[in-house]
Design a protein around this motif. Structure first.
Motif, PDB file in Angstrom:
ATOM      1  N   LYS A 164      -1.871 -13.435  -2.035  1.00  0.00           N
ATOM      2  CA  LYS A 164      -0.749 -14.373  -1.982  1.00  0.00           C
ATOM      3  C   LYS A 164      -0.010 -14.300  -0.655  1.00  0.00           C
ATOM      4  O   LYS A 164       1.211 -14.490  -0.600  1.00  0.00           O
ATOM      5  CB  LYS A 164       0.230 -14.103  -3.131  1.00  0.00           C
ATOM      6  CG  LYS A 164      -0.273 -14.544  -4.499  1.00  0.00           C
ATOM      7  CD  LYS A 164       0.885 -14.470  -5.494  1.00  0.00           C
ATOM      8  CE  LYS A 164       0.422 -14.758  -6.908  1.00  0.00           C
ATOM      9  NZ  LYS A 164       1.549 -14.591  -7.866  1.00  0.00           N
ATOM     10  N   PRO A 204      -7.631  -8.390  -9.742  1.00  0.00           N
ATOM     11  CA  PRO A 204      -6.600  -9.383 -10.005  1.00  0.00           C
ATOM     12  C   PRO A 204      -6.842 -10.653  -9.193  1.00  0.00           C
ATOM     13  O   PRO A 204      -7.156 -10.595  -8.009  1.00  0.00           O
ATOM     14  CB  PRO A 204      -5.307  -8.695  -9.565  1.00  0.00           C
ATOM     15  CG  PRO A 204      -5.733  -7.618  -8.633  1.00  0.00           C
ATOM     16  CD  PRO A 204      -7.150  -7.256  -8.942  1.00  0.00           C
ATOM     17  N   ASP A 254      -7.769 -10.370  -4.800  1.00  0.00           N
ATOM     18  CA  ASP A 254      -7.521  -9.292  -3.840  1.00  0.00           C
ATOM     19  C   ASP A 254      -8.844  -8.624  -3.478  1.00  0.00           C
ATOM     20  O   ASP A 254      -9.669  -8.332  -4.356  1.00  0.00           O
ATOM     21  CB  ASP A 254      -6.589  -8.234  -4.459  1.00  0.00           C
ATOM     22  CG  ASP A 254      -5.131  -8.675  -4.484  1.00  0.00           C
ATOM     23  OD1 ASP A 254      -4.727  -9.419  -3.557  1.00  0.00           O
ATOM     24  OD2 ASP A 254      -4.409  -8.284  -5.417  1.00  0.00           O
ATOM     25  N   HIS A 257      -3.262  -9.732   1.283  1.00  0.00           N
ATOM     26  CA  HIS A 257      -3.530  -9.860  -0.155  1.00  0.00           C
ATOM     27  C   HIS A 257      -3.623 -11.323  -0.548  1.00  0.00           C
ATOM     28  O   HIS A 257      -3.436 -12.224   0.278  1.00  0.00           O
ATOM     29  CB  HIS A 257      -2.442  -9.143  -0.963  1.00  0.00           C
ATOM     30  CG  HIS A 257      -1.076  -9.662  -0.654  1.00  0.00           C
ATOM     31  ND1 HIS A 257      -0.576 -10.809  -1.229  1.00  0.00           N
ATOM     32  CD2 HIS A 257      -0.108  -9.213   0.194  1.00  0.00           C
ATOM     33  CE1 HIS A 257       0.643 -11.037  -0.755  1.00  0.00           C
ATOM     34  NE2 HIS A 257       0.949 -10.089   0.114  1.00  0.00           N
ATOM     35  N   HIS A 264      -6.972  -3.687  -1.591  1.00  0.00           N
ATOM     36  CA  HIS A 264      -5.918  -4.546  -1.038  1.00  0.00           C
ATOM     37  C   HIS A 264      -5.015  -5.075  -2.153  1.00  0.00           C
ATOM     38  O   HIS A 264      -5.400  -5.113  -3.318  1.00  0.00           O
ATOM     39  CB  HIS A 264      -6.538  -5.738  -0.288  1.00  0.00           C
ATOM     40  CG  HIS A 264      -7.108  -5.382   1.053  1.00  0.00           C
ATOM     41  ND1 HIS A 264      -8.235  -4.593   1.194  1.00  0.00           N
ATOM     42  CD2 HIS A 264      -6.707  -5.693   2.320  1.00  0.00           C
ATOM     43  CE1 HIS A 264      -8.499  -4.445   2.501  1.00  0.00           C
ATOM     44  NE2 HIS A 264      -7.592  -5.102   3.197  1.00  0.00           N
ATOM     45  N   GLY A 265      -3.810  -5.535  -1.782  1.00  0.00           N
ATOM     46  CA  GLY A 265      -2.896  -6.205  -2.711  1.00  0.00           C
ATOM     47  C   GLY A 265      -2.533  -5.315  -3.888  1.00  0.00           C
ATOM     48  O   GLY A 265      -2.111  -4.173  -3.700  1.00  0.00           O
ATOM     49  N   ASP A 266      -2.738  -5.851  -5.111  1.00  0.00           N
ATOM     50  CA  ASP A 266      -2.356  -5.121  -6.322  1.00  0.00           C
ATOM     51  C   ASP A 266      -3.385  -4.079  -6.741  1.00  0.00           C
ATOM     52  O   ASP A 266      -3.255  -3.482  -7.820  1.00  0.00           O
ATOM     53  CB  ASP A 266      -2.195  -6.125  -7.491  1.00  0.00           C
ATOM     54  CG  ASP A 266      -1.074  -7.118  -7.229  1.00  0.00           C
ATOM     55  OD1 ASP A 266      -0.101  -6.737  -6.532  1.00  0.00           O
ATOM     56  OD2 ASP A 266      -1.168  -8.266  -7.710  1.00  0.00           O
ATOM     57  N   ARG A 267      -4.405  -3.868  -5.956  1.00  0.00           N
ATOM     58  CA  ARG A 267      -5.488  -2.985  -6.410  1.00  0.00           C
ATOM     59  C   ARG A 267      -5.277  -1.553  -5.934  1.00  0.00           C
ATOM     60  O   ARG A 267      -4.753  -1.312  -4.849  1.00  0.00           O
ATOM     61  CB  ARG A 267      -6.829  -3.526  -5.891  1.00  0.00           C
ATOM     62  CG  ARG A 267      -7.059  -4.944  -6.364  1.00  0.00           C
ATOM     63  CD  ARG A 267      -8.397  -5.448  -5.936  1.00  0.00           C
ATOM     64  NE  ARG A 267      -9.474  -4.642  -6.519  1.00  0.00           N
ATOM     65  CZ  ARG A 267     -10.759  -4.908  -6.343  1.00  0.00           C
ATOM     66  NH1 ARG A 267     -11.118  -5.933  -5.611  1.00  0.00           N
ATOM     67  NH2 ARG A 267     -11.663  -4.143  -6.904  1.00  0.00           N
TER      68      ARG A 267
END
Lengths: 251, 251
Positions: free
Chosen positions: B33, B6, B56, B31, B60-63
């Motif tokens: 953002k 993403p 990302d 992440h 990390h983040g949305d992953r």
């Protein structure tokens, strides 16, 4: 002339009343009007509306040389010609320390005289505007004991001795430290130790590749003195392309 | 989404066609953002008219996290709780290296996808816009093998391993290196060795006091990327105070 110290004062054509006063020093063997110093002074006057003062270090420029000066210079030439690196270093440290001891009270007397001028007075904020090598070797002990200097641009390019580290530890004003990253004659670690020693909460180390004689600086923070000393009035900024030089012996 | 990575792309409202593209990375555990990254991206878009892309990092983040990610994070938490500094360091180095190996081809695929967008294309100059710690650990090996990146802002804040020094020695594009001077968890000398390793003729070391989590930067050269990538058209500059965010998943 301040006593026996010849100085030069550069001011913007207009708007210079109580403008920030920036002190500049020259390198070893040079003088108060060397091209590099003149270029920095010109920039400080025309871009920021500062007033700039420079004096000859003891035994330099228009000043007579003492027996000690002549001896140190002769020793230095001889050691360099013979390629005796350690001896060059020890003479440089010893002579540089002696020069700084003579120059610090001279700069203080110069500040006293400059503050007598109506356009400067005691209102003008005062900073040290750079000059690495010998200049920094003089200005670090000066800034350590001189509360009138409220921001300083120092630099590497010389051998750091313990007395200089001690002076640096007493400095708390904002410092910008310019380090030539590849100085073949100066130990990089000693220059980093000097930066480390400043007690200033706001200090910046800026390094670029090169020796102190050949370095090309990139992206240096030109607003450092403006942030800490302020700048002269708008009239000066707006007319700076028309500014001319005013060179005069100080008081 | 680029494959399974993403990403987010920020652009100025107008004048963004073929504007310089700046890649940004986040720190370990964060992440694409995080507030610090968003603030830098916002500044790059509104002040300079750049387009900014962030993705990302793996795990990390949305992953989704792999078994390896979960294990490394659990080990790290445990070692930190136990105060085992050496173990924290060895896990960080091993996991950081693994993340960089996974992230470099992802960034290359992201660049391929971004260059398919008509407003970017192959004409937009590309730079790396900063993100110290993990971000630099990923972007140094990326920049070493990716000729599309023509200027980069790296930083300290992580343990330097030999593979990273080798990658740095292959980098010749202009580099700005931001070093937190007092990082209690990172050996300063290893960060200085990393700066020393860059083969770039134009490189700047900029250090300020502080740890990488608490540092306040002073007088950083904000024009670094502008000098090397150029900037978007005048229309963008003149209207930048009105610029709004456009956030969109990349192609």
């Amino acid at each position: 002339m301040v006593g026996e110290v010849p100085g030069v004062l550069w001011s913007p054509v207009s708007g210079s009343d109580h403008a920030p006063l920036v002190l500049m020093s020259h390198g070893g063997g040079l003088h108060k009007k060397t091209p590099a110093l003149m270029a920095r002074a010109h920039d400080a006057v025309t871009t920021h509306g500062f007033t700039v003062a420079a004096i000859d270090a003891p035994g330099h420029g228009d000043r007579p040389r003492t027996v000690e000066d002549e001896q140190a210079r002769a020793d230095l030439r001889q050691a360099m010609a013979a390629g005796e690196t350690e001896r060059v270093e020890s003479i440089t440290v010893r002579y540089g320390t002696a020069l700084a001891e003579r120059a610090v009270p001279e700069w203080q007397a110069t500040l006293d005289a400059l503050q007598q001028l109506p356009e400067i007075g005691t209102e003008a904020p005062i900073g040290y505007g750079g000059g690495i090598t010998l200049g920094t070797g003089i200005e670090i002990p000066l800034t350590a004991i001189e509360p009138r200097i409220t921001a300083a641009i120092f630099g590497g390019g010389f051998v750091v001795r313990e007395a200089l580290l001690e002076a640096a530890r007493r400095i708390t004003v904002p410092v910008q430290f310019l380090l030539p990253w590849d100085d073949e004659h100066v130990d990089r670690q000693s220059a980093l130790a000097l930066f480390d020693a400043f007690a200033s909460k706001e200090k910046t180390l800026h390094a670029n590749p090169g020796d102190h004689r050949t370095i090309r600086w990139f992206g240096v923070d030109d607003e450092f003195l403006v942030r800490h000393l302020g700048r002269a009035g708008d009239s000066c900024r707006l007319t700076h392309t028309k500014a001319r030089w005013q060179a005069a012996a100080s008081a």
